[in-house]
Write a protein that holds these residues in place. Structure first.
Motif, PDB file in Angstrom:
ATOM      1  N   SER A 162       0.337  -1.116  15.779  1.00 50.86           N
ATOM      2  CA  SER A 162       0.520  -0.897  14.335  1.00 50.86           C
ATOM      3  C   SER A 162       1.702  -1.685  13.771  1.00 50.86           C
ATOM      4  CB  SER A 162       0.717   0.587  14.044  1.00 50.86           C
ATOM      5  OG  SER A 162       1.877   1.056  14.711  1.00 50.86           O
ATOM      6  N   THR A 218      -5.941  -2.213   5.040  1.00 48.09           N
ATOM      7  CA  THR A 218      -6.311  -1.968   3.640  1.00 48.09           C
ATOM      8  C   THR A 218      -7.758  -1.511   3.545  1.00 48.09           C
ATOM      9  OG1 THR A 218      -7.165  -4.191   3.161  1.00 48.09           O
ATOM     10  CG2 THR A 218      -4.791  -3.870   2.948  1.00 48.09           C
ATOM     11  N   ILE A 222      -3.535  -0.493   0.107  1.00 45.30           N
ATOM     12  CA  ILE A 222      -2.816  -0.409   1.376  1.00 45.30           C
ATOM     13  C   ILE A 222      -2.932   1.023   1.903  1.00 45.30           C
ATOM     14  CG2 ILE A 222      -0.584  -0.747   2.509  1.00 45.30           C
ATOM     15  CD1 ILE A 222      -1.164  -3.266   1.172  1.00 45.30           C
ATOM     16  N   LEU A 223      -3.229   1.154   3.183  1.00 48.75           N
ATOM     17  CA  LEU A 223      -3.323   2.473   3.795  1.00 48.75           C
ATOM     18  C   LEU A 223      -2.147   2.683   4.746  1.00 48.75           C
ATOM     19  CD1 LEU A 223      -7.118   2.542   4.806  1.00 48.75           C
ATOM     20  CD2 LEU A 223      -6.084   3.300   2.658  1.00 48.75           C
ATOM     21  N   THR A 224      -1.574   3.867   4.704  1.00 52.97           N
ATOM     22  CA  THR A 224      -0.559   4.207   5.718  1.00 52.97           C
ATOM     23  C   THR A 224      -1.291   4.793   6.935  1.00 52.97           C
ATOM     24  OG1 THR A 224      -0.266   6.347   4.666  1.00 52.97           O
ATOM     25  CG2 THR A 224       1.317   4.624   4.091  1.00 52.97           C
ATOM     26  N   GLU A 225      -0.558   4.935   8.024  1.00 47.71           N
ATOM     27  CA  GLU A 225      -1.196   5.307   9.293  1.00 47.71           C
ATOM     28  C   GLU A 225      -1.820   6.689   9.283  1.00 47.71           C
ATOM     29  OE1 GLU A 225       1.815   2.848  12.136  1.00 47.71           O
ATOM     30  OE2 GLU A 225       0.955   4.692  12.955  1.00 47.71           O
ATOM     31  N   ASP A 226      -1.289   7.584   8.467  1.00 55.80           N
ATOM     32  CA  ASP A 226      -1.780   8.963   8.451  1.00 55.80           C
ATOM     33  C   ASP A 226      -3.035   9.150   7.623  1.00 55.80           C
ATOM     34  OD1 ASP A 226       1.138  11.057   8.776  1.00 55.80           O
ATOM     35  OD2 ASP A 226       0.705   9.063   9.544  1.00 55.80           O
ATOM     36  N   GLU A 227      -3.431   8.100   6.921  1.00 55.29           N
ATOM     37  CA  GLU A 227      -4.551   8.295   5.997  1.00 55.29           C
ATOM     38  C   GLU A 227      -5.868   8.448   6.742  1.00 55.29           C
ATOM     39  OE1 GLU A 227      -2.602   5.590   2.571  1.00 55.29           O
ATOM     40  OE2 GLU A 227      -4.577   6.446   2.275  1.00 55.29           O
ATOM     41  N   PHE A 239      -3.308  -5.711  -5.147  1.00 59.08           N
ATOM     42  CA  PHE A 239      -3.327  -4.397  -4.538  1.00 59.08           C
ATOM     43  C   PHE A 239      -3.162  -3.283  -5.533  1.00 59.08           C
ATOM     44  CE2 PHE A 239      -4.158  -5.026  -0.231  1.00 59.08           C
ATOM     45  CZ  PHE A 239      -3.910  -6.369  -0.048  1.00 59.08           C
ATOM     46  N   MET A 291      -0.434  10.232   2.141  1.00 58.55           N
ATOM     47  CA  MET A 291       1.011  10.345   2.241  1.00 58.55           C
ATOM     48  C   MET A 291       1.663  10.003   0.920  1.00 58.55           C
ATOM     49  SD  MET A 291       1.979   9.476   6.067  1.00 58.55           S
ATOM     50  CE  MET A 291       3.589   9.953   5.628  1.00 58.55           C
ATOM     51  N   LYS A 348       1.425   7.779  -4.320  1.00 58.86           N
ATOM     52  CA  LYS A 348       0.843   7.399  -3.034  1.00 58.86           C
ATOM     53  C   LYS A 348       1.737   6.382  -2.331  1.00 58.86           C
ATOM     54  CE  LYS A 348      -3.057   5.131  -0.837  1.00 58.86           C
ATOM     55  NZ  LYS A 348      -2.131   4.327  -0.020  1.00 58.86           N
ATOM     56  N   VAL A 391       2.758   3.407   0.382  1.00 57.48           N
ATOM     57  CA  VAL A 391       2.136   2.192   0.920  1.00 57.48           C
ATOM     58  C   VAL A 391       2.698   1.836   2.302  1.00 57.48           C
ATOM     59  CG1 VAL A 391       1.478   1.163  -1.271  1.00 57.48           C
ATOM     60  CG2 VAL A 391       3.774   0.707  -0.353  1.00 57.48           C
ATOM     61  N   LYS A 445       6.966  -6.912   8.746  1.00 53.55           N
ATOM     62  CA  LYS A 445       5.973  -6.061   8.082  1.00 53.55           C
ATOM     63  C   LYS A 445       6.355  -5.853   6.612  1.00 53.55           C
ATOM     64  CE  LYS A 445       3.146  -2.100   9.217  1.00 53.55           C
ATOM     65  NZ  LYS A 445       2.719  -1.255  10.343  1.00 53.55           N
TER      66      LYS A 445
END
Lengths: 67, 323
Positions: free
Chosen positions: A34, A40, A45-50, B6, B15, B23, B25, B229
Motif C-alpha cells: 500500500s 481510485t 481517491i479511496l483510503t485503505e479502510d473504504e 478528482f 473515513m 471524506k 483522501v 505518496k
C-alpha cells in the motif's frame, strides 16, 4: 463480488473475484504494498479502510515513478 | 494518457477528515485528512521547509531542475507559488530539463513538462546528453557494457548533475531546486550507510553540499519532508498531467532494492522513513565537518569544478570515446 481492476503499472485491465471488504484487503489479495500505490474508483481517491462493492471499477496508480 | 479530475463524495461509512469530517483522501500519521486540508497541509509543509532552511532568498535567480515527472512539476508549481506569495519576482524563475536520450521514457515526460511550462508561463530550457557528450544514455550504456563495470545510474547521475550545474551557471542561476522527496532522501541515507560513504552522507540534507564552493550552484530540496505518496496525491488532486513512467534502467539499480526494502518496512512500521530522516538530520552537523577542507580544482578538459585533474563527467566521456 467481482471487481474490474486497471493497474497503471503494467497497463493491465482484469476482472477478479473478491471475497473480502476493503481496499486494504484488495491490496493484500493482489500482493501490492500500500506504500507504493494510490487507489481510485470513478476518479475518487479511496483510503485503505473504504469498502468495495460488486462491479466496482478500481484503478491502481503507482506513486513510484522516474528513475 | 488519462487525465484525472478528482472528486470527493460522502458515504457515511468512509473515513473522515479529523479536522472537518469531510471524506478523507489519505491517512497520515496524525490522522485521516480530506482533499482541501491535505493540499493545505502539503503546501504549508513545503513553504515551511523553504523558510526554515532558507532555501530561497530575495533576489535569487532560481533554476528548477525538472523532468516532467510528478516531483519536479510539483516543486516547479510550488516554487512559483512561494515567490508569488512572498512578492518575489517570478521572472527570476526558470525550468531546466536534461534529455538523457532514454527511448520510450524521456520523450514522454518532456512532453508533459513542455505543456506544464506553457500553461504556467515558466521559461524552459532543455539540454541533452547527446549535445554535450556525443552519446545518449542508451548509446553510452551499450558501449559501456562492452568494456566497463560502470553502472548506468552512475553514468546518468554524473552527467545529469554536470549539465544541471553547467547550464544553471550559464543562465546566471544562484540556486538550483530539485524535486527530491523524503523517500529519495531516506533511500540515499541508507545507501550511504550500507556502502560506508560517510563523506558523501555529509553532503546530503535539504541543502546539498557542506559549504559554498566556487563553480557549483547550490542545490536545495523543498520537498525534503514530503513522501512520494503525498507528492503523487498532490499532483492528482491538482490535476497535473503526469504520465506514469518509470526509467527502464531503474529496476537494475542498487537503489531499487533499497526502495523495495524501505517500502516493505514502512508498510509494517509506519513512520520508519520519517525517523530515518530525523535521525540523519540530528547527526548531519557532525558529518558536515569531515568535508571542510576539500580542494576544488579546475578540470583540464572543460574547466569546470573537479576534485582531480579531470572532472567525472569528462572522464566518463573520454572512456566512451577512447574505449
Amino acid at each position: 463480488m467481482e471487481l474490474k481492476i486497471f493497474d497503471e503499472r503494467n497497463s493491465t485491465a482484469t476482472e477478479i473475484i473478491f471475497t473480502k471488504k476493503t481496499v486494504k484487503d484488495l491490496l493484500l489479495q493482489l500482493n501490492i504494498n500500500s506504500e507504493t500505490v494510490l487507489v481510485t474508483k470513478n476518479n475518487e481517491i479511496l483510503t485503505e479502510d473504504e469498502e468495495l462493492t460488486h462491479n466496482d471499477s478500481i484503478c491502481i496508480l503507482s506513486v513510484i515513478s522516474g528513475g | 494518457m488519462t487525465q484525472f479530475a478528482f472528486s470527493v463524495s460522502f458515504p457515511e461509512d468512509k473515513m473522515r477528515c479529523f479536522k472537518c469530517q469531510n471524506k478523507a483522501v489519505i491517512t497520515l500519521q496524525h490522522g485521516s485528512i480530506c482533499k482541501n486540508h491535505f493540499m493545505n497541509y502539503f503546501e504549508e509543509k513545503v513553504f515551511k521547509t523553504i523558510n526554515k532552511y532558507q532555501l530561497i532568498s530575495k533576489n535569487e535567480k532560481i533554476c528548477v531542475a525538472t523532468s516532467g515527472g510528478k516531483d519536479s512539476l510539483t516543486i516547479l508549481y510550488l516554487t512559483k507559488k512561494y515567490l508569488e506569495k512572498h512578492n518575489l519576482p517570478t521572472t527570476n524563475l526558470f525550468a531546466l530539463a536534461i534529455d538523457e536520450g532514454i527511448i520510450n521514457y524521456r520523450e514522454k515526460t518532456l512532453q508533459d513538462l513542455k505543456l506544464f511550462c506553457q500553461t504556467h508561463q515558466i521559461p524552459l530550457t532543455i539540454t541533452s546528453f547527446r549535445e554535450e557528450f556525443e552519446y545518449s544514455l542508451d548509446q553510452a550504456i551499450l558501449k559501456l557494457k562492452e568494456n566497463s563495470k560502470k553502472k548506468q545510474c552512475n553514468l546518468c547521475g554524473v552527467w545529469r548533475r554536470y549539465l544541471l550545474n553547467k547550464h544553471a551557471k550559464e543562465a546566471g542561476a544562484t540556486k538550483v531546486i530539485t524535486g527530491h522527496n523524503l523517500d529519495d532522501e531516506a533511500q540515499v541515507i541508507l545507501m550511504n550507510i550500507f556502502k560506508a560513504n560517510t563523506k558523501l552522507a555529509g553532503r546530503m540534507g535539504p541543502i546539498s553540499g557542506t559549504q559554498k564552493v566556487n563553480g557549483f550552484i547550490q542545490r536545495v530540496k523543498p520537498l525534503y519532508f514530503c513522501t512520494e505518496k503525498e507528492v503523487k496525491l498532490y499532483t492528482l488532486l491538482k490535476g497535473f498531467q503526469v504520465q506514469y513512467t518509470e526509467c527502464p534502467y531503474s529496476q537494475e539499480g542498487y537503489r531499487h532494492h533499497v526502495q523495495e526494502m524501505l517500502n516493505n518496512f514502512e508498510s509494517k512500521y509506519k513512520g520508519t522513513k520519517q525517523s530515518i530522516i530525523n535521525s540523519f538530520l540530528a547527526i548531519l552537523p557532525l558529518l558536515n565537518t569531515s568535508d571542510e577542507n576539500i580542494e576544488i580544482k579546475s578540470c583540464q578538459l572543460c574547466q569546470g569544478p573537479a576534485n582531480q585533474n579531470q572532472c567525472n563527467a569528462c572522464k566518463l566521456k573520454e572512456t566512451l570515446i577512447n574505449g
